[in-house]
Scaffold this motif. Sequence first.
Motif, PDB file in Angstrom:
ATOM      1  N   ASP A 149       0.823  -1.207   0.000  1.00  0.00           N
ATOM      2  CA  ASP A 149       0.000   0.000   0.000  1.00  0.00           C
ATOM      3  C   ASP A 149       0.859   1.259   0.000  1.00  0.00           C
ATOM      4  OD1 ASP A 149      -2.639  -1.070   0.020  1.00  0.00           O
ATOM      5  OD2 ASP A 149      -2.337  -1.684   2.102  1.00  0.00           O
ATOM      6  N   GLY A 150       0.542   2.156  -0.914  1.00  0.00           N
ATOM      7  CA  GLY A 150       1.211   3.451  -0.951  1.00  0.00           C
ATOM      8  C   GLY A 150       2.453   3.497  -1.809  1.00  0.00           C
ATOM      9  N   ALA A 151       2.988   2.332  -2.181  1.00  0.00           N
ATOM     10  CA  ALA A 151       4.245   2.309  -2.937  1.00  0.00           C
ATOM     11  C   ALA A 151       4.071   2.866  -4.349  1.00  0.00           C
ATOM     12  CB  ALA A 151       4.807   0.890  -2.992  1.00  0.00           C
ATOM     13  N   SER A 157       4.541   9.871  -7.815  1.00  0.00           N
ATOM     14  CA  SER A 157       4.757  11.255  -7.384  1.00  0.00           C
ATOM     15  C   SER A 157       6.236  11.633  -7.395  1.00  0.00           C
ATOM     16  CB  SER A 157       4.180  11.472  -5.982  1.00  0.00           C
ATOM     17  OG  SER A 157       4.921  10.738  -5.020  1.00  0.00           O
ATOM     18  N   GLY A 158       7.086  10.693  -7.802  1.00  0.00           N
ATOM     19  CA  GLY A 158       8.514  10.967  -7.894  1.00  0.00           C
ATOM     20  C   GLY A 158       9.315  10.582  -6.665  1.00  0.00           C
ATOM     21  N   ASP A 159       8.644   9.971  -5.686  1.00  0.00           N
ATOM     22  CA  ASP A 159       9.328   9.580  -4.452  1.00  0.00           C
ATOM     23  C   ASP A 159       9.738   8.115  -4.530  1.00  0.00           C
ATOM     24  OD1 ASP A 159      10.296   9.242  -1.911  1.00  0.00           O
ATOM     25  OD2 ASP A 159       8.448   9.840  -0.867  1.00  0.00           O
ATOM     26  N   ALA A 160      10.778   7.848  -5.293  1.00  0.00           N
ATOM     27  CA  ALA A 160      11.234   6.468  -5.492  1.00  0.00           C
ATOM     28  C   ALA A 160      11.757   5.848  -4.201  1.00  0.00           C
ATOM     29  CB  ALA A 160      12.314   6.421  -6.564  1.00  0.00           C
ATOM     30  N   ALA A 161      12.317   6.677  -3.318  1.00  0.00           N
ATOM     31  CA  ALA A 161      12.882   6.162  -2.067  1.00  0.00           C
ATOM     32  C   ALA A 161      11.803   5.541  -1.189  1.00  0.00           C
ATOM     33  CB  ALA A 161      13.605   7.275  -1.319  1.00  0.00           C
ATOM     34  N   THR A 162      10.647   6.202  -1.099  1.00  0.00           N
ATOM     35  CA  THR A 162       9.546   5.668  -0.300  1.00  0.00           C
ATOM     36  C   THR A 162       9.004   4.383  -0.923  1.00  0.00           C
ATOM     37  OG1 THR A 162       8.911   7.831   0.570  1.00  0.00           O
ATOM     38  CG2 THR A 162       7.214   6.116   0.563  1.00  0.00           C
ATOM     39  N   ARG A 165      11.429   1.617  -0.126  1.00  0.00           N
ATOM     40  CA  ARG A 165      11.396   1.238   1.289  1.00  0.00           C
ATOM     41  C   ARG A 165      10.183   0.352   1.575  1.00  0.00           C
ATOM     42  NH1 ARG A 165       8.389   3.052   5.079  1.00  0.00           N
ATOM     43  NH2 ARG A 165       7.838   4.993   3.988  1.00  0.00           N
ATOM     44  N   ILE A 166       9.011   0.715   1.058  1.00  0.00           N
ATOM     45  CA  ILE A 166       7.787  -0.062   1.291  1.00  0.00           C
ATOM     46  C   ILE A 166       7.923  -1.461   0.689  1.00  0.00           C
ATOM     47  CG2 ILE A 166       5.327  -0.231   0.759  1.00  0.00           C
ATOM     48  CD1 ILE A 166       5.220   2.841   0.816  1.00  0.00           C
ATOM     49  N   VAL A 167       8.456  -1.521  -0.523  1.00  0.00           N
ATOM     50  CA  VAL A 167       8.611  -2.810  -1.201  1.00  0.00           C
ATOM     51  C   VAL A 167       9.646  -3.680  -0.484  1.00  0.00           C
ATOM     52  CG1 VAL A 167       9.365  -3.946  -3.332  1.00  0.00           C
ATOM     53  CG2 VAL A 167       7.896  -1.924  -3.444  1.00  0.00           C
ATOM     54  N   VAL A 192      14.996  -5.243  -5.870  1.00  0.00           N
ATOM     55  CA  VAL A 192      15.682  -6.491  -5.510  1.00  0.00           C
ATOM     56  C   VAL A 192      17.187  -6.334  -5.672  1.00  0.00           C
ATOM     57  CG1 VAL A 192      15.909  -8.941  -6.044  1.00  0.00           C
ATOM     58  CG2 VAL A 192      13.666  -7.843  -6.147  1.00  0.00           C
ATOM     59  N   ALA A 193      17.589  -5.604  -6.702  1.00  0.00           N
ATOM     60  CA  ALA A 193      19.021  -5.412  -6.967  1.00  0.00           C
ATOM     61  C   ALA A 193      19.719  -4.706  -5.813  1.00  0.00           C
ATOM     62  CB  ALA A 193      19.209  -4.610  -8.257  1.00  0.00           C
ATOM     63  N   GLY A 194      18.957  -3.915  -5.048  1.00  0.00           N
ATOM     64  CA  GLY A 194      19.545  -3.174  -3.938  1.00  0.00           C
ATOM     65  C   GLY A 194      19.439  -3.864  -2.594  1.00  0.00           C
ATOM     66  N   LEU A 195      18.891  -5.087  -2.560  1.00  0.00           N
ATOM     67  CA  LEU A 195      18.731  -5.807  -1.295  1.00  0.00           C
ATOM     68  C   LEU A 195      20.068  -6.337  -0.786  1.00  0.00           C
ATOM     69  CD1 LEU A 195      15.546  -8.001  -1.894  1.00  0.00           C
ATOM     70  CD2 LEU A 195      15.700  -5.943  -0.490  1.00  0.00           C
TER      71      LEU A 195
END
Length: 222
Positions: A149-151, A157-162, A165-167, A192-195
Amino acid sequence: MEQKTLGLIHTSHTLIPVFQQLCQEYLPGVATFNIVDDSLVKNIRSRGSLTPSIAKRVADYVASAEDSGANYILVTCSSLGPAVEAAAAKVGVPVLRVDQPMADLAVQEGQRIGVIATLSTTLEPTSDLVKRRAEAAGKPIELVSKLCDGAFEALMSGDAATHDRIVTEALRELATQVDVILLAQASMARVVAGLDESDRTVPIVASPPNAIKYLADTYFNQ
């Protein structure tokens, strides 16, 4: 020998470079072209489902790709899955929905399968596909679906960081409950690449690489 051509149909311009890189890696020598309409997913969201009029537009794009010279067609948005299957019956070239190879791989990998998405309109058709592919394979599975939810709203909206984080949090939680995780949207693959390695306790499968590898093995490298 006549050059083979792959037509790709997208609902986001952001997916073009993702698939372009994969095609260069796995389909060298295959010509590609892209059809993009980002209103399709917007319409599905606003109308609450994949309506007959949206499905007709998908069929029109598939027919257009065939008319444009595609020997094979890949539709890269999982939300359009049922419309893609219907459209495939109306053209004379193979048409692939992007999440089918991923679903087959997930069914092979484990019995408890997690499906994660940022849109309910994607979660439902992909979950249904996994159930049907498992049934076709004769394998009983247990499906665990999770909506982030919310991702999606954050990403739009351009907030890729949020979004990321949610994912990431959802992936960590789901990994404790299943044997394999399936990403219902191509846009989630970069998370996934950043995990960290500690978060990769179960296999995580994404649609873009598996779809292109499937095309390479099934159609182009024969």
